[in-house]
Design a protein around this motif. Structure first.
Motif: not given
Length: 153
Positions: A31-36
């Motif tokens: 799943k793509k998510g916000p950068p961390s």
């Protein structure tokens, strides 16, 4: 003509399947998510903040904590935070305390004496709360809060 049609039909199905396999394999996994941000080791926190009242001053002292991990960023300074409420004001047990930074102190110490001292003048008739956090160079990393000092003056 029907055999030519079947050959074309099977070639078209084969090409479509190859294209689907390539598209699905390149599409990614998960799943793509916000950068961390990259994992950063924490600065060790102060755990022995102490206070002593002399004349109209509070003297806060603590020891520069030693890093538990070799890669931890070195401590370059401390932020002292204070909250101050009139003695007449009731403070509920679960209400947040509104701390404000009042000073920054460099982590200068000589040899084995890792003690830091900060002196603050007090006003009569107030409840005081103090805590300290350590920070690394350019404030890139900050520690958790120290133990809290509270007293009435």
């Amino acid at each position: 003509m029907t055999s030519l049609y079947k050959l074309f039909k099977y070639n078209l199905i084969f090409i479509a399947m190859v294209v689907m396999v390539v598209v699905l394999s390149v599409a990614g996994c998960g799943k793509k998510g916000p950068p961390s941000p990259p994992r950063q080791l924490a600065v060790p926190s102060v755990n022995n903040l102490e206070s002593k009242i002399e004349a109209n001053n509070v003297i806060l002292t603590w020891t520069v904590p030693e890093a538990k991990e070799k890669e931890s960023p070195p401590i370059t300074g401390f932020v002292i935070r204070q909250a101050k409420y009139p003695l007449s004001e009731e403070i509920c047990e679960n209400c947040p305390i509104n701390y404000k930074p009042i000073a920054e102190v460099a982590a200068d110490f000589n040899g084995n004496d890792r003690k830091i001292k900060y002196i603050k003048q007090l006003d009569k008739g107030f409840k005081y709360f103090f805590k300290v956090t350590a920070f690394s160079k350019n404030m890139t990393s900050e520690s958790r809060d120290s133990n809290i000092i509270k007293f009435d003056y």
